[in-house]
Design a protein around this motif. Structure first.
Motif, short mmCIF file in Angstrom:
data_model
loop_
_atom_site.label_atom_id
_atom_site.label_comp_id
_atom_site.label_asym_id
_atom_site.label_seq_id
_atom_site.Cartn_x
_atom_site.Cartn_y
_atom_site.Cartn_z
N GLY A 35 -1.39 -13.16 -0.22
CA GLY A 35 -1.79 -11.83 -1.15
C GLY A 35 -0.97 -10.68 -0.25
O GLY A 35 -0.20 -11.05 0.32
N TRP A 36 -1.27 -9.55 -0.62
CA TRP A 36 -0.83 -8.27 -0.10
C TRP A 36 -1.82 -7.27 0.38
O TRP A 36 -2.85 -7.08 -0.18
N SER A 37 -1.46 -6.64 1.47
CA SER A 37 -2.08 -5.47 2.16
C SER A 37 -1.20 -4.47 2.38
O SER A 37 0.03 -4.66 2.37
N ARG A 38 -1.56 -3.26 2.90
CA ARG A 38 -0.93 -2.33 3.28
C ARG A 38 -1.56 -1.54 4.40
O ARG A 38 -2.74 -1.52 4.57
N GLN A 39 -0.61 -0.62 5.31
CA GLN A 39 -1.49 0.17 6.18
C GLN A 39 -0.58 1.50 6.31
O GLN A 39 0.47 1.48 6.62
N ALA A 40 -1.20 2.45 6.04
CA ALA A 40 -0.93 3.91 5.94
C ALA A 40 -1.12 4.48 7.40
O ALA A 40 -1.83 3.99 8.20
N PRO A 41 -0.06 5.34 7.86
CA PRO A 41 -0.26 5.90 9.15
C PRO A 41 -1.72 6.56 9.55
O PRO A 41 -2.30 7.26 8.62
N LEU A 99 -3.57 -19.74 6.97
CA LEU A 99 -3.16 -20.93 7.49
C LEU A 99 -4.57 -21.19 8.33
O LEU A 99 -4.88 -20.45 9.35
N GLY A 100 -5.20 -22.20 7.84
CA GLY A 100 -6.56 -22.72 8.52
C GLY A 100 -7.67 -21.73 8.55
O GLY A 100 -8.25 -21.18 9.41
N GLY A 101 -7.55 -20.88 7.35
CA GLY A 101 -8.38 -19.60 7.52
C GLY A 101 -7.97 -18.35 7.91
O GLY A 101 -8.65 -17.52 7.92
N LEU A 102 -6.98 -18.50 8.84
CA LEU A 102 -6.20 -17.19 9.50
C LEU A 102 -5.13 -16.76 8.80
O LEU A 102 -4.22 -17.54 8.39
N PRO A 103 -5.01 -15.49 8.94
CA PRO A 103 -3.97 -15.04 8.22
C PRO A 103 -2.63 -14.89 9.15
O PRO A 103 -2.64 -14.37 10.18
N LEU A 104 -1.48 -15.20 8.39
CA LEU A 104 -0.20 -15.00 8.85
C LEU A 104 0.51 -13.93 8.10
O LEU A 104 0.47 -14.10 7.00
N TRP A 105 0.96 -12.71 9.10
CA TRP A 105 1.64 -11.61 8.25
C TRP A 105 3.15 -11.77 8.28
O TRP A 105 3.65 -12.24 9.29
N GLY A 106 3.78 -11.03 7.24
CA GLY A 106 4.95 -10.78 7.51
C GLY A 106 5.21 -9.33 8.20
O GLY A 106 4.31 -9.02 8.69
N ARG A 107 6.55 -9.00 8.40
CA ARG A 107 6.71 -7.84 9.07
C ARG A 107 6.74 -6.77 8.21
O ARG A 107 6.50 -5.47 8.92
N GLY A 108 6.55 -6.43 7.00
CA GLY A 108 6.19 -5.42 6.28
C GLY A 108 7.33 -4.63 5.70
O GLY A 108 8.49 -5.02 6.18
N THR A 109 7.21 -4.06 4.73
CA THR A 109 8.21 -3.21 4.18
C THR A 109 7.78 -1.77 3.70
O THR A 109 6.47 -1.54 3.33
N GLN A 110 8.62 -0.73 4.18
CA GLN A 110 7.92 0.68 3.79
C GLN A 110 8.22 1.06 2.45
O GLN A 110 9.09 1.09 1.90
N VAL A 111 7.05 1.69 2.03
CA VAL A 111 6.90 2.25 0.62
C VAL A 111 6.73 3.68 0.72
O VAL A 111 5.73 3.95 1.46
N THR A 112 7.46 4.65 0.32
CA THR A 112 7.15 6.05 0.30
C THR A 112 7.23 6.51 -1.02
O THR A 112 8.07 6.60 -1.62
N VAL A 113 6.07 7.36 -1.41
CA VAL A 113 6.14 7.86 -2.50
C VAL A 113 6.26 9.60 -2.40
O VAL A 113 5.27 10.16 -1.93
N SER A 114 7.08 9.98 -3.12
CA SER A 114 7.27 11.46 -3.02
C SER A 114 6.52 12.30 -4.02
O SER A 114 6.63 11.74 -5.02
#
Length: 115
Positions: A35-41, A99-114
């Motif tokens: 799946g996907w998640s996001r984190q804003a400042p 994996l085994g019920g625990l999340p493995l995350w990628g490093r992320g990619t920045q999205v900026t909407v002006s």
């Protein structure tokens, strides 16, 4: 190597679209556990979309109707198509797999909407 690599982020104007990709190592590609998640400042990480165990999809209310999760099993890749982007969608976007019920995350990619 066990990893998830996101790509496709960038700067886009409000109302525009982006498609994010998440390439997974063959050994950990389990599309029904991704799946996907996001984190804003200054904010907590927020769930966006995922596949369910029966192959369906699940979306957060904040993105339902605007974002679509999909996958290409032959490429070990999961996508997030984002339409009608808003300034409040600005964040670092992460894909994950369970994996085994625990999340493995990628490093992320920045999205900026002006605006």
């Amino acid at each position: 190597q066990v990893q998830l690599v996101e790509s496709g982020g960038g700067l886009v104007q409000a109302g525009g679209s982006l498609r994010l990709s998440c390439a997974a190592s063959v050994s950990i590609f389990r599309p029904n556990a991704m799946g996907w998640s996001r984190q804003a400042p200054g904010k907590q990480r927020e769930f966006l979309a995922s596949f369910t165990s029966d192959g369906g999809t699940n979306y957060a209310d904040s993105v339902k109707g605007r974002f679509t999760i999909s996958r290409d099993n032959a490429k070990n890749t999961v996508y997030l198509q984002m339409n009608s982007l808003k300034p409040e969608d600005t964040a670092v976007y992460y894909c994950y797999t369970l994996l085994g019920g625990l999340p493995l995350w990628g490093r992320g990619t920045q999205v900026t909407v002006s605006s």
